[in-house]
Design an enzyme around this catalytic site. Structure first.
Site, PDB file in Angstrom:
ATOM      1  CG  ASP A  60      -2.087  -0.981   1.037  1.00  0.00           C
ATOM      2  OD1 ASP A  60      -2.015  -1.814   0.115  1.00  0.00           O
ATOM      3  OD2 ASP A  60      -3.038  -0.934   1.826  1.00  0.00           O
ATOM      4  CE  LYS A 105      -5.858  -3.448   1.911  1.00  0.00           C
ATOM      5  NZ  LYS A 105      -4.749  -2.555   2.286  1.00  0.00           N
ATOM      6  CD  GLU A 114      -5.297   1.664   2.694  1.00  0.00           C
ATOM      7  OE1 GLU A 114      -4.213   2.268   2.726  1.00  0.00           O
ATOM      8  OE2 GLU A 114      -5.502   0.603   3.311  1.00  0.00           O
ATOM      9  CB  SER A 146      -3.829   4.659   5.140  1.00  0.00           C
ATOM     10  OG  SER A 146      -2.737   4.251   5.910  1.00  0.00           O
TER      11      SER A 146
END
Length: 577
Positions: A88, A131, A453, A479
């Site tokens: 991310d 994830k 996000e 986030s």
């Protein structure tokens, strides 16, 4: 397992190792240097999300070798394989973030396919980034094999001017830079020191939140998530995890014996009391779905509501994962929850012992610095709150850790943006007003696609000093590093005809985290009329490929944004084929 035990009559690996018909298969194993004894032993999949995308995954390969040693010590035959990750921190703030949530389900799918295709008997999964943790745990529960999860560990905090810094500070510094309050030189220095080692983001962002969950839910050995990634002591936990999975296999303790409704409630407690990421409200229902357990966003938020918040971690607090580890880690936190009767002690864990038995062995106590005693918490309710109302009939979620009670109520006119890029440009240009509720829609699981996000936008707001002067709602996600009054997972999403898709500039929105309300000052009749006037989902650029496929399959955030029917619909269990 006893040395030389070659009874595979009930194990999946018999399909590739036992009998004359499997001579071709065995020839492949001999080609890789396996002995007959190793071929006769149980096969353990050792799955990692190792790659060179980011520091969160870079140490997983080393730790996997230690897991394999543990499996071998316990007379198993480890078979290492890797799967994808989308990190991310790298994907944030651009189109790449659409791949993030979809990668969770791709990880679960690829681990399932690898285990099925090669008939492995048990699974140890190593994951480092946001994830990949729930994706790996979903695969374990879906396959229902004896399973042990191990986190790759957190990054060490950076140091600048005598203070700890994290990547969150860098994202917020971008906002300060755009506002003219941070020079080019200052930004260059900060970006060079913020991330000094391997490991996942150090605050109680999504990776560390789900690492805490892995212990509380029982899939990881107690205290295994705590040590930072560079610490060689992590290898001891990896060896122990390899040995532990062989113990589970011998006792036929499977993932769904560990992941139960009670253990999911334990997991939700650890999120609430540590001020964890709102993304846990998405991932816990998805893990439950793999086990056929009803445990949706509202169930998660019910647990959040009556759990004290007593662990002082970033982004709402002061400390990082290394500090939590040095203060006793998840076991001491769970011991405090136990004192208040907030832990189900009879849940099974990866050690083959119950949570209660594990906690009875913990000597540490709350240090009243990072971990407060549960009798004197930071706040009496959890750091994450669920919301519901005519703007979110299927719920929404907000992190309130670090916010005062007065800051948890906000009413203001809507400023509607059709995507994150539009909102970010408005924030960058400061063309928004104090008191507004910024609405970012068409960013849900299907509508995005991918439920991005919004850290770039929220960090820019914080960097401009406006984090407490506006609110933000979205059908996308935030986030774990997000600060400010930011509501995510608004459902139904705009693409599914949810009320967030019907909003107009100036509509008065009320967010009340104290009462759990998210509403718009429109009558039912007005909402019905707007739905009738709605032109349908916004078209995206994704008309083919993996993200198109994901958008067709994915369900709503309330149930975890899942992509298949789950174990309720299954007609067989992999281990029993």
């Amino acid at each position: 397992m006893q040395k030389g035990n070659s009874d595979k009559s009930r194990l999946p690996s018999r399909h590739v190792t036992v009998g004359p018909a499997r001579a071709p298969h065995r020839s492949y194993f001999y080609a890789m240097g396996l002995t007959q004894e190793e071929i006769d032993q149980p096969f353990v999949g050792v799955a990692t999300c190792w790659n060179e995308a980011a520091p969160c995954n870079i140490a997983l390969n080393r730790q996997a070798q230690s897991v394999k040693l543990g499996v071998k010590h316990a007379n198993g035959t480890p078979r290492e394989f890797t799967t994808i990750t989308v990190t991310d921190g790298i994907a944030m703030g651009h189109e790449g973030m659409r791949s993030s949530l979809a990668s969770r389900d791709a990880i679960a799918d690829t681990v399932e396919l690898t285990m099925r295709g090669h008939c492995y008997d048990a699974l140890v999964g190593l994951a480092g980034c946001d994830k990949s943790l729930p994706g790996m745990m979903m695969a374990m529960v879906r396959l229902n094999v004896p399973s042990v999860f191990i986190y790759g560990g957190s990054i060490l905090p950076g140091r600048l001017n005598g203070e700890d810094v994290t990547v969150q500070d860098v994202f917020e510094a971008v906002g300060k830079h755009q506002a003219g309050n941070f020079s080019d030189a200052e930004l260059e220095i900060l970006e060079r020191v913020a991330c000094p080692s391997a490991g996942a983001c150090g605050g109680q962002f999504t990776a560390n939140t789900m690492a805490c969950v892995s212990e509380a839910i029982g899939l990881a050995l107690m205290n295994s998530s705590g040590a930072p990634a560079p610490y060689e002591s992590r290898d001891q936990y990896s060896v122990a995890s390899g040995e532990a999975v062989m113990n589970l296999l011998a006792k036929d303790i499977r993932a769904r014996d560990v992941v139960t409704r009670k253990s999911l409630e334990n997991a939700a407690r650890i999120v609430a009391c540590t001020g964890g990421s709102t993304n846990a409200g998405l991932h816990l229902p998805a893990i439950a779905h793999e086990a056929g357990i009803d445990f949706d966003l509202f169930d998660v938020c019910d647990i959040f509501r009556d759990t004290p918040y007593f662990v002082d971690l970033k982004p709402g607090g002061k400390y990082v994962a290394k500090d939590l580890f040095e203060s006793g880690g998840v076991p001491v936190v769970m011991k405090e929850l136990k004192k208040a009767g907030l832990i189900h002690e009879d849940c099974m864990t990866a050690s083959g012992r119950t949570i209660g038995e594990e906690l009875d062995m913990i000597k540490g106590e709350a240090d009243e610095r990072v971990i407060y005693s549960i009798g004197s918490p930071i706040t009496k309710t959890g750091g994450v709150v669920g919301l519901r109302g005519n703007l979110a009939p299927e719920g929404a979620i907000v992190k309130v850790a670090g916010m005062s009670e007065a800051e948890q109520v906000f009413t203001g006119p809507a400023r509607v943006f059709e995507c994150e890029e539009d909102a970010f440009e408005a924030v960058k240009a400061r063309s928004y007003k104090e008191g507004e509720v910024l609405v970012i829609r068409n960013e849900g699981p299907a509508g995005g696609p991918g439920m991005r996000e919004m850290l770039a936008t929220t960090a820019a707001l914080s960097g401009q000093g406006m984090g407490k002067k506006v609110a933000l709602i979205t059908d996308g996600r935030f986030s774990g590093a997000t600060r400010g009054f930011c509501v995510g997972h608004v459902g139904p999403e705009a693409a599914h005809g949810g009320p967030i898709g019907m909003l107009k500039d100036g509509d008065v929105i009320t967010i009340n985290a104290r009462t759990g309300e998210l509403s718009v000052a429109l009558t039912d009749a007005e909402l019905v009329q707007r739905k009738a006037d709605w032109k349908g989902p916004r078209e995206t650029l994704y008309a083919s490929g993996a993200l198109w496929k994901y958008a067709q399959l994915v369900g709503g955030a309330r149930l975890g944004a899942v992509t298949h029917p789950g174990s309720r619909a299954e007609r067989h269990v992999y281990m029993d084929l």
